[in-house]
Scaffold this motif. Structure first.
Motif, PDB file in Angstrom:
ATOM      1  N   THR A  37      55.056  46.324  61.793  1.00  0.00           N
ATOM      2  CA  THR A  37      55.512  44.963  61.376  1.00  0.00           C
ATOM      3  C   THR A  37      54.909  45.420  59.828  1.00  0.00           C
ATOM      4  OG1 THR A  37      53.203  44.312  61.427  1.00  0.00           O
ATOM      5  CG2 THR A  37      54.812  43.606  63.354  1.00  0.00           C
ATOM      6  N   ASP A  38      54.743  44.643  58.829  1.00  0.00           N
ATOM      7  CA  ASP A  38      54.313  44.828  57.600  1.00  0.00           C
ATOM      8  C   ASP A  38      52.967  45.750  57.379  1.00  0.00           C
ATOM      9  OD1 ASP A  38      56.505  43.757  56.289  1.00  0.00           O
ATOM     10  OD2 ASP A  38      55.399  41.781  55.658  1.00  0.00           O
ATOM     11  N   HIS A  39      52.143  45.392  58.254  1.00  0.00           N
ATOM     12  CA  HIS A  39      50.917  46.301  58.048  1.00  0.00           C
ATOM     13  C   HIS A  39      50.338  46.652  59.518  1.00  0.00           C
ATOM     14  CE1 HIS A  39      50.409  45.106  54.063  1.00  0.00           C
ATOM     15  NE2 HIS A  39      50.508  43.916  54.322  1.00  0.00           N
ATOM     16  N   ASN A  40      50.813  46.168  60.506  1.00  0.00           N
ATOM     17  CA  ASN A  40      50.347  46.552  61.915  1.00  0.00           C
ATOM     18  C   ASN A  40      51.358  47.304  62.695  1.00  0.00           C
ATOM     19  OD1 ASN A  40      47.792  45.204  61.632  1.00  0.00           O
ATOM     20  ND2 ASN A  40      49.223  43.257  61.646  1.00  0.00           N
ATOM     21  N   PHE A  41      50.725  48.032  63.841  1.00  0.00           N
ATOM     22  CA  PHE A  41      51.282  48.800  64.655  1.00  0.00           C
ATOM     23  C   PHE A  41      51.055  47.953  66.229  1.00  0.00           C
ATOM     24  CE2 PHE A  41      51.456  52.123  61.610  1.00  0.00           C
ATOM     25  CZ  PHE A  41      52.720  52.334  61.595  1.00  0.00           C
ATOM     26  N   TYR A  42      52.171  47.910  66.944  1.00  0.00           N
ATOM     27  CA  TYR A  42      52.226  47.319  68.323  1.00  0.00           C
ATOM     28  C   TYR A  42      52.792  48.284  69.297  1.00  0.00           C
ATOM     29  CZ  TYR A  42      51.065  43.168  65.744  1.00  0.00           C
ATOM     30  OH  TYR A  42      50.502  42.165  64.983  1.00  0.00           O
ATOM     31  N   ARG A  43      52.138  48.569  70.561  1.00  0.00           N
ATOM     32  CA  ARG A  43      52.820  49.316  71.686  1.00  0.00           C
ATOM     33  C   ARG A  43      53.557  48.370  72.374  1.00  0.00           C
ATOM     34  NH1 ARG A  43      51.247  54.193  74.920  1.00  0.00           N
ATOM     35  NH2 ARG A  43      49.784  54.335  73.088  1.00  0.00           N
ATOM     36  N   ALA A  44      54.931  48.676  72.577  1.00  0.00           N
ATOM     37  CA  ALA A  44      55.875  47.802  73.155  1.00  0.00           C
ATOM     38  C   ALA A  44      56.314  48.625  74.581  1.00  0.00           C
ATOM     39  CB  ALA A  44      57.025  47.376  72.361  1.00  0.00           C
ATOM     40  N   ARG A  45      56.006  47.921  75.757  1.00  0.00           N
ATOM     41  CA  ARG A  45      56.330  48.344  76.822  1.00  0.00           C
ATOM     42  C   ARG A  45      57.550  47.407  77.617  1.00  0.00           C
ATOM     43  NH1 ARG A  45      50.769  48.423  76.772  1.00  0.00           N
ATOM     44  NH2 ARG A  45      49.940  50.557  77.141  1.00  0.00           N
ATOM     45  N   LEU A  46      58.684  48.194  77.719  1.00  0.00           N
ATOM     46  CA  LEU A  46      59.983  47.452  77.969  1.00  0.00           C
ATOM     47  C   LEU A  46      60.229  47.970  79.701  1.00  0.00           C
ATOM     48  CD1 LEU A  46      60.188  48.003  74.666  1.00  0.00           C
ATOM     49  CD2 LEU A  46      62.678  47.319  75.299  1.00  0.00           C
ATOM     50  N   THR A  47      60.416  46.818  80.232  1.00  0.00           N
ATOM     51  CA  THR A  47      60.779  47.149  81.764  1.00  0.00           C
ATOM     52  C   THR A  47      61.936  46.300  82.263  1.00  0.00           C
ATOM     53  OG1 THR A  47      58.330  47.597  82.138  1.00  0.00           O
ATOM     54  CG2 THR A  47      59.785  47.153  84.175  1.00  0.00           C
ATOM     55  N   CYS A  48      62.913  47.072  82.792  1.00  0.00           N
ATOM     56  CA  CYS A  48      64.041  46.209  83.493  1.00  0.00           C
ATOM     57  C   CYS A  48      63.925  46.009  84.931  1.00  0.00           C
ATOM     58  CB  CYS A  48      65.317  47.097  83.165  1.00  0.00           C
ATOM     59  SG  CYS A  48      66.944  46.175  83.869  1.00  0.00           S
ATOM     60  N   GLY A  49      64.485  44.813  85.237  1.00  0.00           N
ATOM     61  CA  GLY A  49      64.352  44.411  86.555  1.00  0.00           C
ATOM     62  C   GLY A  49      65.350  43.559  86.818  1.00  0.00           C
ATOM     63  N   ASP A  50      65.471  42.730  88.028  1.00  0.00           N
ATOM     64  CA  ASP A  50      66.520  41.549  88.511  1.00  0.00           C
ATOM     65  C   ASP A  50      66.082  40.571  87.682  1.00  0.00           C
ATOM     66  OD1 ASP A  50      67.983  43.407  90.261  1.00  0.00           O
ATOM     67  OD2 ASP A  50      66.642  42.596  91.659  1.00  0.00           O
ATOM     68  N   GLY A  51      67.031  39.641  87.130  1.00  0.00           N
ATOM     69  CA  GLY A  51      66.778  38.520  86.461  1.00  0.00           C
ATOM     70  C   GLY A  51      66.991  37.284  87.368  1.00  0.00           C
ATOM     71  N   ILE A  52      67.164  36.181  86.781  1.00  0.00           N
ATOM     72  CA  ILE A  52      67.359  34.908  87.496  1.00  0.00           C
ATOM     73  C   ILE A  52      68.764  34.282  87.135  1.00  0.00           C
ATOM     74  CG2 ILE A  52      64.868  34.434  87.612  1.00  0.00           C
ATOM     75  CD1 ILE A  52      65.231  32.563  85.189  1.00  0.00           C
ATOM     76  N   PRO A  53      69.334  33.658  87.912  1.00  0.00           N
ATOM     77  CA  PRO A  53      70.417  32.943  87.460  1.00  0.00           C
ATOM     78  C   PRO A  53      70.464  31.928  86.076  1.00  0.00           C
ATOM     79  CG  PRO A  53      70.147  32.632  89.782  1.00  0.00           C
ATOM     80  CD  PRO A  53      69.097  33.237  89.361  1.00  0.00           C
ATOM     81  N   VAL A  54      71.250  32.139  85.279  1.00  0.00           N
ATOM     82  CA  VAL A  54      70.999  31.494  83.969  1.00  0.00           C
ATOM     83  C   VAL A  54      72.485  30.488  83.823  1.00  0.00           C
ATOM     84  CG1 VAL A  54      70.790  31.709  81.465  1.00  0.00           C
ATOM     85  CG2 VAL A  54      69.640  33.178  82.888  1.00  0.00           C
ATOM     86  N   PRO A  55      72.213  29.338  83.436  1.00  0.00           N
ATOM     87  CA  PRO A  55      73.319  28.515  83.285  1.00  0.00           C
ATOM     88  C   PRO A  55      73.876  28.897  81.815  1.00  0.00           C
ATOM     89  CG  PRO A  55      71.205  27.079  83.115  1.00  0.00           C
ATOM     90  CD  PRO A  55      70.918  28.404  83.473  1.00  0.00           C
ATOM     91  N   VAL A  56      75.174  29.027  81.670  1.00  0.00           N
ATOM     92  CA  VAL A  56      75.668  29.566  80.147  1.00  0.00           C
ATOM     93  C   VAL A  56      76.691  28.418  79.659  1.00  0.00           C
ATOM     94  CG1 VAL A  56      74.984  31.932  80.613  1.00  0.00           C
ATOM     95  CG2 VAL A  56      77.190  31.140  81.230  1.00  0.00           C
TER      96      VAL A  56
END
Length: 173
Positions: free
Chosen positions: A72-91
């Motif tokens: 970000t402007d001044h900070n660092f973050y560790r992002a862990r991204l994980t893919c899995g099955d989702g849920i049904p979503v109304p669209v």
């Protein structure tokens, strides 16, 4: 700018001259932000690039994961991204060609767990589309279109951002 051992952050402001185009705004501050040690092993990116990475991950399917550093402007973050099955979503959304999609869609979910990397220089300032906390992007299982983003919004709490329209472009090779 991403440099070898730091990020060079420059701010340009109109300094009271609102008529001035942004490319002519004078430099008002320059700061070098050193990378944390973990940057030797992890890619460094910006918060909005997490959407691109989430899209790549969902294309790989459930069980895929990755870690990156986010600045970000001044900070660092560790992002862990994980893919899995989702849920049904109304669209209910419309594509640029006028095609409307309504109903419920099966999804793949990419969960993002974002935590400070080291001490925060400034207050916690990570957000993605104004959302923080555990962020989940739900993608249409068949088209890969991002349908919903879930997270925590200030003063609202847990919330969802739903796709309402999309302009389709050819895939980048």
């Amino acid at each position: 700018m991403y440099e070898k051992d730091h990020i060079l952050r420059e701010r340009h402001n109109p300094q009271g001259n609102a008529e001035l185009p942004p490319e002519q705004w004078p430099l008002t501050s320059r700061q070098r932000i050193p990378y944390p040690e973990s940057a030797e092993k992890l890619a460094v990116t910006s918060p909005y690039s997490l959407f691109l990475l989430a899209g790549k991950l969902q294309a790989e399917g459930p069980g895929s994961s990755m870690e990156v550093l986010v600045h970000t402007d001044h900070n660092f973050y560790r992002a862990r991204l994980t893919c899995g099955d989702g849920i049904p979503v109304p669209v209910d959304f419309t594509l640029d060609d006028g095609e409307r999609t309504q109903g419920t869609r099966e999804t793949l979910a990419v969960a993002m767990r974002v935590e400070p990397e080291g001490d925060l220089v400034d207050e916690d300032d990570f957000a993605l589309l104004g959302l923080s906390g555990n962020i989940i992007v739900l993608f249409d299982r068949y088209s890969g279109l991002p349908l919903q983003v879930r997270g925590e919004a200030p003063r609202i709490g847990d919330t969802e951002i739903n796709l309402k329209s999309a302009t389709m472009r050819p895939p980048v090779p």
